[in-house]
Scaffold this motif. Structure first.
Motif, PDB file in Angstrom:
ATOM      1  N   TRP A 365      34.842  41.125  45.612  1.00 42.88           N
ATOM      2  CA  TRP A 365      33.641  41.892  45.282  1.00 42.88           C
ATOM      3  C   TRP A 365      33.762  42.483  43.875  1.00 42.88           C
ATOM      4  O   TRP A 365      34.852  42.867  43.448  1.00 42.88           O
ATOM      5  CB  TRP A 365      33.425  43.017  46.282  1.00 42.88           C
ATOM      6  CG  TRP A 365      33.147  42.553  47.672  1.00 42.88           C
ATOM      7  CD1 TRP A 365      34.056  42.361  48.674  1.00 42.88           C
ATOM      8  CD2 TRP A 365      31.878  42.192  48.215  1.00 42.88           C
ATOM      9  NE1 TRP A 365      33.442  41.915  49.809  1.00 42.88           N
ATOM     10  CE2 TRP A 365      32.091  41.795  49.562  1.00 42.88           C
ATOM     11  CE3 TRP A 365      30.572  42.158  47.704  1.00 42.88           C
ATOM     12  CZ2 TRP A 365      31.052  41.381  50.391  1.00 42.88           C
ATOM     13  CZ3 TRP A 365      29.538  41.757  48.530  1.00 42.88           C
ATOM     14  CH2 TRP A 365      29.776  41.369  49.852  1.00 42.88           C
ATOM     15  N   SER A 366      32.644  42.571  43.175  1.00 45.02           N
ATOM     16  CA  SER A 366      32.653  43.155  41.832  1.00 45.02           C
ATOM     17  C   SER A 366      31.293  43.788  41.539  1.00 45.02           C
ATOM     18  O   SER A 366      30.309  43.534  42.233  1.00 45.02           O
ATOM     19  CB  SER A 366      32.973  42.092  40.775  1.00 45.02           C
ATOM     20  OG  SER A 366      31.994  41.061  40.787  1.00 45.02           O
ATOM     21  N   ILE A 367      31.274  44.605  40.499  1.00 43.15           N
ATOM     22  CA  ILE A 367      30.052  45.296  40.086  1.00 43.15           C
ATOM     23  C   ILE A 367      29.303  44.464  39.051  1.00 43.15           C
ATOM     24  O   ILE A 367      29.894  43.914  38.121  1.00 43.15           O
ATOM     25  CB  ILE A 367      30.382  46.676  39.484  1.00 43.15           C
ATOM     26  CG1 ILE A 367      30.950  47.609  40.571  1.00 43.15           C
ATOM     27  CG2 ILE A 367      29.157  47.298  38.833  1.00 43.15           C
ATOM     28  CD1 ILE A 367      29.931  48.057  41.581  1.00 43.15           C
ATOM     29  N   GLU A 458      32.927  51.706  49.798  1.00 43.79           N
ATOM     30  CA  GLU A 458      33.680  52.036  48.582  1.00 43.79           C
ATOM     31  C   GLU A 458      34.298  50.762  48.028  1.00 43.79           C
ATOM     32  O   GLU A 458      34.919  49.987  48.763  1.00 43.79           O
ATOM     33  CB  GLU A 458      34.770  53.056  48.894  1.00 43.79           C
ATOM     34  CG  GLU A 458      35.554  53.517  47.666  1.00 43.79           C
ATOM     35  CD  GLU A 458      36.549  54.612  47.993  1.00 43.79           C
ATOM     36  OE1 GLU A 458      37.105  55.212  47.054  1.00 43.79           O
ATOM     37  OE2 GLU A 458      36.770  54.867  49.195  1.00 43.79           O
ATOM     38  N   LEU A 459      34.110  50.534  46.727  1.00 47.80           N
ATOM     39  CA  LEU A 459      34.662  49.355  46.065  1.00 47.80           C
ATOM     40  C   LEU A 459      35.981  49.712  45.406  1.00 47.80           C
ATOM     41  O   LEU A 459      36.033  50.585  44.543  1.00 47.80           O
ATOM     42  CB  LEU A 459      33.680  48.822  45.020  1.00 47.80           C
ATOM     43  CG  LEU A 459      34.084  47.538  44.306  1.00 47.80           C
ATOM     44  CD1 LEU A 459      34.151  46.366  45.285  1.00 47.80           C
ATOM     45  CD2 LEU A 459      33.116  47.220  43.172  1.00 47.80           C
ATOM     46  N   ASN A 460      37.060  49.054  45.838  1.00 47.11           N
ATOM     47  CA  ASN A 460      38.380  49.304  45.272  1.00 47.11           C
ATOM     48  C   ASN A 460      38.616  48.448  44.034  1.00 47.11           C
ATOM     49  O   ASN A 460      37.960  47.417  43.828  1.00 47.11           O
ATOM     50  CB  ASN A 460      39.470  49.013  46.303  1.00 47.11           C
ATOM     51  CG  ASN A 460      39.508  50.061  47.395  1.00 47.11           C
ATOM     52  OD1 ASN A 460      39.134  51.215  47.175  1.00 47.11           O
ATOM     53  ND2 ASN A 460      39.937  49.666  48.585  1.00 47.11           N
ATOM     54  N   HIS A 461      39.593  48.854  43.239  1.00 48.28           N
ATOM     55  CA  HIS A 461      39.888  48.144  41.993  1.00 48.28           C
ATOM     56  C   HIS A 461      40.393  46.715  42.245  1.00 48.28           C
ATOM     57  O   HIS A 461      40.334  45.858  41.361  1.00 48.28           O
ATOM     58  CB  HIS A 461      40.908  48.921  41.159  1.00 48.28           C
ATOM     59  CG  HIS A 461      42.234  49.088  41.848  1.00 48.28           C
ATOM     60  ND1 HIS A 461      43.227  48.128  41.803  1.00 48.28           N
ATOM     61  CD2 HIS A 461      42.714  50.109  42.604  1.00 48.28           C
ATOM     62  CE1 HIS A 461      44.267  48.550  42.519  1.00 48.28           C
ATOM     63  NE2 HIS A 461      43.989  49.749  43.005  1.00 48.28           N
ATOM     64  N   ASN A 462      40.906  46.453  43.446  1.00 48.68           N
ATOM     65  CA  ASN A 462      41.415  45.112  43.747  1.00 48.68           C
ATOM     66  C   ASN A 462      40.340  44.172  44.285  1.00 48.68           C
ATOM     67  O   ASN A 462      40.637  43.068  44.740  1.00 48.68           O
ATOM     68  CB  ASN A 462      42.574  45.199  44.750  1.00 48.68           C
ATOM     69  CG  ASN A 462      42.148  45.744  46.105  1.00 48.68           C
ATOM     70  OD1 ASN A 462      41.016  46.198  46.276  1.00 48.68           O
ATOM     71  ND2 ASN A 462      43.053  45.703  47.068  1.00 48.68           N
ATOM     72  N   GLY A 463      39.069  44.629  44.254  1.00 50.43           N
ATOM     73  CA  GLY A 463      37.986  43.751  44.665  1.00 50.43           C
ATOM     74  C   GLY A 463      37.655  43.774  46.136  1.00 50.43           C
ATOM     75  O   GLY A 463      36.954  42.886  46.631  1.00 50.43           O
ATOM     76  N   THR A 464      38.136  44.788  46.870  1.00 52.94           N
ATOM     77  CA  THR A 464      37.794  44.908  48.284  1.00 52.94           C
ATOM     78  C   THR A 464      36.690  45.945  48.461  1.00 52.94           C
ATOM     79  O   THR A 464      36.656  46.969  47.776  1.00 52.94           O
ATOM     80  CB  THR A 464      39.013  45.322  49.120  1.00 52.94           C
ATOM     81  OG1 THR A 464      39.583  46.529  48.583  1.00 52.94           O
ATOM     82  CG2 THR A 464      40.058  44.221  49.113  1.00 52.94           C
ATOM     83  N   LEU A 465      35.781  45.665  49.397  1.00 55.31           N
ATOM     84  CA  LEU A 465      34.665  46.543  49.702  1.00 55.31           C
ATOM     85  C   LEU A 465      34.924  47.158  51.074  1.00 55.31           C
ATOM     86  O   LEU A 465      34.844  46.483  52.099  1.00 55.31           O
ATOM     87  CB  LEU A 465      33.357  45.743  49.701  1.00 55.31           C
ATOM     88  CG  LEU A 465      32.068  46.527  49.964  1.00 55.31           C
ATOM     89  CD1 LEU A 465      31.814  47.550  48.856  1.00 55.31           C
ATOM     90  CD2 LEU A 465      30.879  45.566  50.075  1.00 55.31           C
TER      91      LEU A 465
END
Length: 554
Positions: A365-367, A458-465
């Motif tokens: 996942w990414s923004i 919540e979106l983590n820096h490692n790409g997990t939602l």
């Protein structure tokens, strides 16, 4: 051991207006704990609970179990009952005051399939831990030997409650088997987080008497066997992946408050297939039919001595891939036709699911910025298998409607709602009720926006939602859906006296010939050399003796 388990809602009065998710019909004690409805369980009067029932079950040489829900009931929270401190036998006190149900109930973590019934307890509070301790001590005092803890696993994962209940059960002065449910979206990675804390855990959704329910268990069972989860270390012993009940014999309908009133919809061959798979997988065997109307076919099915031997004492249980299927034959108006299994075409579909954040497939996942005020959260995936079009949802910070939401605002710093459109009306919720394809997902899995934890992401820096309700991560998965039949499968296991058990499963609607070479059995069995071996074979269900088998089993 043989257990008799009372299923859910034993505390709910059976009156007009009471149903699975109704509110206000439960019987609770002065400490907010569920007790058996005296109208349905007369022996519970006088504070006896299930004591007399457990005593009767024990006198028959059986163990007694009950189904329980997550945390605390909404009814107890609304009544704001005091919490029992079992060490003092009075109301729990800390920091100079008494604590009550409203202090520990997490109203934003309601059970998703029974939101009016139960919610999580704050196990970080001493009062929350005291409530759970009093709850399970009460079960032990009743003589309970088995608890099935529902709405705490799968998409409903509540690792805090599971961990603390496991600690409590270690301290109680009688052994109590600890079971988790339900099992939607469970993966081996997720199960490894809880397997050491429990004795059994569901790895599928509810199983009922449809062939589709049975066939859905084959892939799941294979994955857990390959991950060495069968018979792993568990609470005060071992733990077992649970394929759910055996819906044989005289049954009611799913969700019905009446019955039983009908016979199992599976034919005899389908029931034998289910019993065989459950035994080869070493799943706990839980019969779900009416014991008072147990017919001879069903009795012989669930008491087959060889399958019970396999279920209890076999080892090296795994799917056996070295099989060959002939051409299934079926009749048409023109006569006999044959279609090769290999001709079955498969199509790909994508569905949004939840899994452990440790799974590599959950990272992707990414923004994506739309403008200064609007962003999207998009799935890019981490492999070459991607949807034809990007899958994106609109990200919005939840707005505080009143001062009452200040606490929620503080609890959900950095978290957001997700929407199908750029409006704020409907928010994505992590419902465990079904897995939706990406096309359906855009239409369906949304509800009016609230402060509920299952709507917070919540979106983590490692790409997990990450979903706030369960701590699980969302992913867009690719599956191949067979356009035709379900194919052929096989399982293998070894017996404690050197036997080799081989099960063939034809999931097609037509008859099929399935073959395996004796020499191939050694490829999955440690220490076995069978290149020039022969063996004698007996078919379990018919008792037919096949005599000496030199090369091929079929």
């Amino acid at each position: 051991m043989k257990y008799v388990v009372v299923d859910y809602l034993w505390y709910r009065r059976k009156v007009k207006g009471a149903y699975t998710d109704s509110l206000g019909f439960d019987v609770i004690d002065e400490w907010g704990r569920m007790i058996p409805d005296p109208g349905r369980w007369p022996s519970s009067r006088g504070g006896k609970g299930f004591t007399e029932v457990a005593r009767k079950v024990h006198s028959m040489g059986l163990k007694f179990g009950i189904h329980v829900m997550r945390g605390i009931s909404t009814q107890a929270v609304n009544a704001n009952t005091p919490i029992l401190d079992i060490t003092k036998g009075s109301a729990y006190e800390e920091s100079g005051r008494q604590w009550h149900a409203k202090d520990i109930g997490l109203t934003d973590r309601l059970c998703t399939w029974m939101p009016h019934g139960f919610m999580s307890v704050n196990t970080k509070l001493g009062a929350g831990r005291a409530f759970l301790r009093s709850l399970y001590q009460q079960y032990a005092d009743w003589g309970v030997d088995f608890v099935k803890n529902d709405c705490v696993f799968g998409d409903d994962l509540n690792i805090d409650e599971i961990s603390f209940v496991s600690e409590v059960l270690k301290e109680i002065n009688r052994p109590i088997l600890y079971s988790l449910s339900p099992g939607t979206s469970v993966t081996p990675t997720m199960a490894k987080d809880v397997s050491g804390l429990v004795n059994m855990y569901r790895i599928t959704g509810d199983d009922w008497d449809s062939w589709g329910d049975v066939t859905a268990h084959f892939d799941v069972a294979r994955d857990f066997s390959a991950s060495n989860m069968i018979g792993a270390k568990g609470l005060l012993g071992k733990s077992w992946p649970d394929l759910d009940m055996l819906p044989f014999g005289w049954l009611t309908d799913p969700g019905s408050n009446e019955g039983p009133h009908r016979y199992c919809n599976l034919n005899v061959d389908e029931q034998r297939s289910q019993m065989t798979l459950w035994s080869m997988v070493k799943s706990p065997l839980m019969f779900g039919g009416d014991m008072r109307k147990l017919d001879e076919i069903t009795f012989n099915l669930i008491t087959n001595p060889i399958l019970l031997e396999i279920n209890s004492f076999s080892s090296n249980n795994m799917e056996f891939p070295h099989i060959t299927g002939g051409k299934p034959v079926h009749l048409s108006k023109q006569g006999v036709q044959s279609n090769s299994v290999a001709d079955v075409k498969a199509s790909e579909t994508h569905f949004l699911g939840l899994s452990s954040c440790k799974d590599s497939k959950s990272k992707g996942w990414s923004i994506k910025a739309i403008d200064d005020d609007l962003e999207q959260v998009c799935w890019e995936g981490n492999s070459r298998s991607k949807p034809h079009a990007p899958f994106c949802l609109y990200k919005r910070r939840p707005l505080s409607a009143s001062d009452e939401d200040t606490m929620h605002t503080l609890q959900n710093q950095g978290k957001f709602h997700l929407h199908a459109t750029d409006t704020m009306e409907f928010c994505l919720h992590a419902s465990p009720k079904q897995k939706l394809t990406s096309k359906e997902f855009k239409r369906g899995s949304f509800s009016p926006c609230r402060w509920e934890a299952n709507q917070m992401w919540e979106l983590n820096h490692n790409g997990t939602l990450v979903n706030s309700y369960s701590g699980l991560c969302a992913s867009l998965n690719t599956i191949k859906a067979n356009a035709g039949s379900g194919g052929i499968r096989s399982w293998i296991a070894t017996g404690r006296k050197g036997e080799i058990y081989l099960a063939f499963f034809n999931l097609n609607s037509e008859k099929n010939v399935i073959t395996a070479k004796v020499s191939d059995l050694a490829t999955v069995l440690p220490g076995k050399i069978l290149n020039d071996a022969s063996c004698t074979g007996t078919e379990v269900w018919s008792g037919k003796n096949y005599g000496l088998i030199k090369n091929q089993c079929q």
